[in-house]
Design a protein around this motif. Structure first.
Motif, short mmCIF file in Angstrom:
data_model
loop_
_atom_site.label_atom_id
_atom_site.label_comp_id
_atom_site.label_asym_id
_atom_site.label_seq_id
_atom_site.Cartn_x
_atom_site.Cartn_y
_atom_site.Cartn_z
N LEU B 49 42.15 20.38 31.27
CA LEU B 49 43.40 19.70 30.90
C LEU B 49 44.52 19.98 31.90
O LEU B 49 45.33 19.11 32.20
CB LEU B 49 43.82 20.08 29.47
N TRP B 50 44.56 21.22 32.47
CA TRP B 50 45.53 21.51 33.54
C TRP B 50 45.28 20.61 34.75
O TRP B 50 46.23 20.16 35.41
CB TRP B 50 45.44 22.97 34.01
N LEU B 51 43.99 20.38 35.04
CA LEU B 51 43.63 19.51 36.16
C LEU B 51 44.11 18.08 35.92
O LEU B 51 44.73 17.45 36.80
CB LEU B 51 42.10 19.55 36.33
N ILE B 52 43.87 17.57 34.70
CA ILE B 52 44.34 16.23 34.33
C ILE B 52 45.88 16.17 34.43
O ILE B 52 46.45 15.21 34.96
CB ILE B 52 43.91 15.89 32.87
N TYR B 53 46.53 17.24 33.93
CA TYR B 53 48.00 17.34 34.00
C TYR B 53 48.48 17.24 35.45
O TYR B 53 49.41 16.49 35.76
CB TYR B 53 48.41 18.67 33.38
N GLY B 54 47.81 17.98 36.35
CA GLY B 54 48.17 17.95 37.78
C GLY B 54 47.96 16.57 38.38
O GLY B 54 48.79 16.09 39.17
N ILE B 55 46.85 15.93 38.01
CA ILE B 55 46.55 14.59 38.55
C ILE B 55 47.61 13.59 38.07
O ILE B 55 48.15 12.81 38.87
CB ILE B 55 45.12 14.15 38.12
N LEU B 56 47.94 13.65 36.76
CA LEU B 56 48.93 12.72 36.21
C LEU B 56 50.32 12.94 36.81
O LEU B 56 51.11 12.01 36.96
CB LEU B 56 49.02 12.85 34.68
N LYS B 57 50.61 14.21 37.17
CA LYS B 57 51.92 14.53 37.76
C LYS B 57 51.90 14.47 39.28
O LYS B 57 52.92 14.71 39.93
CB LYS B 57 52.35 15.94 37.33
N ASN B 58 50.68 14.19 39.85
CA ASN B 58 50.54 14.14 41.30
C ASN B 58 50.99 15.45 41.95
O ASN B 58 51.67 15.45 42.98
CB ASN B 58 51.40 12.99 41.85
N ASP B 59 50.60 16.57 41.31
CA ASP B 59 51.04 17.89 41.78
C ASP B 59 49.85 18.58 42.47
O ASP B 59 48.94 19.09 41.81
CB ASP B 59 51.52 18.70 40.57
N PHE B 60 49.85 18.58 43.80
CA PHE B 60 48.69 19.05 44.55
C PHE B 60 48.34 20.51 44.31
O PHE B 60 47.16 20.83 44.10
CB PHE B 60 48.88 18.78 46.05
N PRO B 61 49.32 21.46 44.30
CA PRO B 61 48.94 22.86 44.04
C PRO B 61 48.23 23.05 42.69
O PRO B 61 47.26 23.80 42.59
CB PRO B 61 50.29 23.61 44.05
#
Lengths: 84, 84
Positions: B49-61
């Motif tokens: 879910l953190w990975l999905i969150y990062g993808i949705l926010k376009n947050d590379f780190p």
């Protein structure tokens, strides 16, 4: 609250409490041979630094999530040292 | 880069690679009895879910750290299922 924030909150909740089943299992089993000491030592140090990061940034969600995580992680680390 | 960011980066690095010693230990031991299945299942779901969150926010780190974490966690989960 939008979907992205809900996903982040669920993610934070799950990763924060994930050590709890290990705490319960190790207390029941009284054995921790298969558990890696270095994994829990690295995790404890990493989460401790996340806690410091949250404190320095005055970010309450980071402080809360990592404070609970660190508490559970230190229990597992203590059980690992106790039961070997 | 200021001290707070350096602390955050070291924290992210340590928590991301923390599962690696468990992967190595379990492959060597060929045993995973003391490891909690539910801990690794909760962790896998949370980090996914953190990975999905990062993808949705376009947050590379967030994508990078949680992508590496999830890879290692799924190996431990697979080894746990294999060795019981």
């Amino acid at each position: 609250m939008d979907l992205i924030n809900i996903i982040g909150l669920v993610a934070a909740f799950l990763t924060t409490i994930s050590s709890l089943p290990q705490v319960i299992k190790t207390i029941k089993l009284k054995e921790a041979r298969d558990i890696s000491f270095w994994m829990w030592a690295l995790l404890a140090l990493g989460i401790f630094l996340w806690l410091i990061y949250g404190i320095l940034k005055n970010d309450f969600p980071i402080i809360l999530a990592n404070g609970i995580s660190l508490f559970l992680i230190l229990i597992v680390l203590g059980l690992k040292i106790k039961f070997k």
